[in-house]
Structures are given as C-alpha cells and as structure tokens.
Design a protein around this motif. Structure first.
Motif, short mmCIF file in Angstrom:
data_model
loop_
_atom_site.label_atom_id
_atom_site.label_comp_id
_atom_site.label_asym_id
_atom_site.label_seq_id
_atom_site.Cartn_x
_atom_site.Cartn_y
_atom_site.Cartn_z
N ARG A 270 0.83 -1.07 -0.16
CA ARG A 270 -0.07 0.19 0.00
C ARG A 270 0.91 1.26 0.08
NH1 ARG A 270 -4.72 0.09 -2.06
NH2 ARG A 270 -5.94 1.78 -1.13
N ALA A 271 0.65 2.05 -1.15
CA ALA A 271 1.46 3.39 -1.01
C ALA A 271 0.50 4.55 -0.62
CB ALA A 271 2.00 3.65 -2.49
N ARG A 272 1.13 5.19 0.15
CA ARG A 272 0.61 6.57 0.70
C ARG A 272 0.65 7.76 -0.34
NH1 ARG A 272 -1.79 6.05 5.71
NH2 ARG A 272 -1.60 8.46 6.14
N ARG A 273 -0.25 8.55 -0.37
CA ARG A 273 -0.20 9.82 -1.07
C ARG A 273 0.76 10.67 -0.45
NH1 ARG A 273 -4.86 14.17 -2.20
NH2 ARG A 273 -3.67 15.77 -3.04
N VAL A 274 1.67 11.28 -1.16
CA VAL A 274 2.75 12.31 -0.71
C VAL A 274 2.14 13.55 -1.13
CG1 VAL A 274 5.02 13.21 -1.28
CG2 VAL A 274 4.74 10.65 -1.57
N TYR A 275 1.90 14.77 -0.27
CA TYR A 275 1.12 15.93 -0.33
C TYR A 275 2.26 16.90 -0.53
CZ TYR A 275 -3.13 13.76 1.26
OH TYR A 275 -4.34 13.27 1.43
N ARG A 276 2.28 17.63 -1.43
CA ARG A 276 3.41 18.80 -1.97
C ARG A 276 2.44 19.93 -2.29
NH1 ARG A 276 8.06 16.23 -2.51
NH2 ARG A 276 8.15 14.05 -3.05
N ALA A 277 3.04 21.21 -2.57
CA ALA A 277 2.77 22.28 -3.00
C ALA A 277 2.25 22.08 -4.33
CB ALA A 277 3.64 23.50 -2.73
N PRO A 278 1.13 22.78 -4.77
CA PRO A 278 0.85 22.55 -6.22
C PRO A 278 1.71 23.24 -7.21
CG PRO A 278 -0.52 24.17 -5.14
CD PRO A 278 0.30 23.53 -4.19
N HIS A 279 1.83 22.65 -8.47
CA HIS A 279 2.62 23.19 -9.55
C HIS A 279 1.73 23.98 -10.26
CE1 HIS A 279 5.78 23.65 -12.38
NE2 HIS A 279 4.70 23.36 -13.20
N LEU A 280 2.03 25.29 -10.07
CA LEU A 280 1.06 26.37 -10.81
C LEU A 280 1.90 26.69 -12.23
CD1 LEU A 280 0.31 28.54 -7.79
CD2 LEU A 280 -1.00 26.80 -8.69
N GLY A 281 1.60 26.30 -13.17
CA GLY A 281 2.10 26.48 -14.57
C GLY A 281 1.93 27.82 -14.84
N ARG A 282 0.87 28.50 -14.81
CA ARG A 282 0.72 29.83 -15.02
C ARG A 282 0.20 30.66 -13.94
NH1 ARG A 282 -3.06 29.30 -20.48
NH2 ARG A 282 -2.50 31.67 -20.61
N ALA A 283 0.97 31.86 -13.96
CA ALA A 283 0.51 33.10 -13.23
C ALA A 283 0.15 34.16 -13.75
CB ALA A 283 1.89 33.35 -12.27
N SER A 284 -0.38 35.19 -13.17
CA SER A 284 -1.00 36.49 -13.59
C SER A 284 0.30 37.43 -13.97
CB SER A 284 -1.85 37.09 -12.77
OG SER A 284 -1.24 37.39 -11.49
N PRO B 39 1.07 40.39 -12.56
CA PRO B 39 1.40 40.97 -11.39
C PRO B 39 2.24 39.65 -10.56
CG PRO B 39 -0.83 41.64 -11.62
CD PRO B 39 -0.39 40.47 -12.67
N GLY B 40 1.73 38.53 -10.65
CA GLY B 40 2.41 37.43 -9.93
C GLY B 40 4.05 37.27 -10.69
N TYR B 41 3.92 37.34 -11.87
CA TYR B 41 5.52 37.22 -12.53
C TYR B 41 6.20 38.31 -12.28
CZ TYR B 41 4.18 33.04 -15.24
OH TYR B 41 3.86 32.00 -15.97
N GLU B 42 5.59 39.69 -12.17
CA GLU B 42 6.36 40.86 -11.67
C GLU B 42 6.89 40.71 -10.23
OE1 GLU B 42 4.17 44.23 -12.37
OE2 GLU B 42 3.74 43.99 -14.59
N ALA B 43 6.16 40.22 -9.50
CA ALA B 43 6.40 40.00 -7.98
C ALA B 43 7.39 38.93 -7.69
CB ALA B 43 5.18 39.61 -7.33
N LEU B 44 7.43 37.99 -8.59
CA LEU B 44 8.41 36.76 -8.68
C LEU B 44 9.92 37.30 -9.03
CD1 LEU B 44 6.61 33.47 -9.80
CD2 LEU B 44 7.16 33.97 -7.40
N GLY B 45 9.65 38.08 -10.28
CA GLY B 45 11.17 38.56 -10.60
C GLY B 45 11.57 39.56 -9.73
#
Length: 102
Positions: free
Chosen positions: A35-49, A51-57
């Motif tokens: 039996r393998a248990r689910r591994v919980y991770r942060a979601p992979h967000l492929g697209r951002a708005s 302003p989101g890209y500006e903040a990351l930059g």
C-alpha cells in the motif's frame, strides 16, 4: 487532470492521474503491491498572472541586487498620518498610553 505522487514503505514512487474529486489517500504500489500513501506537496502552478510574474521577478532580483535606501520615505521621521507628532516620537493615540514603557 492532476497528477498525484504516491510512495510505498519500500520507497517506490509512482505518479498517477486522478480527477480531483476521486483521488484516494493510498493505492497499491505498481512495483511491489504494498500500500502506497499519497505524498502531499505544494501545487505546481504552470501559469501565473502578470502581477504574479512581476512579484516573482522582483523577489529574485532583490536576492542578488537589493534596493539601497538613501533617504526616508515621504513624511520623514515622526511625521506622516499615523498619529505621531513631530519631534520625540510621542504618539497621541490613547490606546498607546496603555502600552508598557521601557
């Protein structure tokens, strides 16, 4: 359809696609049938708005080229609209009178 990662006690990792409403918390490992248990991770967000890209930059640039402050923000020390009088930093807010004094 999202991809979910599962890991068994023998450290076999597998990725399986499930609809969000039907994802189980565990599955049978395809390698060893344990039996393998689910591994919980942060979601992979492929697209951002934009302003989101500006903040990351901006955050990435500031790690290598931080902004240097050469003057106080407008209003100067003790000024501004936060209830401070000019001078010794005395506040006129009555709630501040209840705070402990140094």
């Amino acid at each position: 359809m999202p991809t979910y990662e599962f890991k068994c006690p023998a450290d076999h990792a597998s990725q399986v696609r499930f609809p969000m409403a039907e994802v189980p918390s565990s599955i049978d490992c395809p390698d060893c049938s344990i039996r393998a248990r689910r591994v919980y991770r942060a979601p992979h967000l492929g697209r951002a708005s934009a302003p989101g890209y500006e903040a990351l930059g901006a955050a990435e640039r500031s790690a290598h080229e931080p902004d240097v402050v050469t003057r106080l923000p407008h209003g100067g020390a003790g000024g501004g609209s936060h209830g401070h009088q000019h001078g010794g930093g005395y506040t006129t807010n009555p709630l501040h009178q209840k705070l402990p004094r140094p």
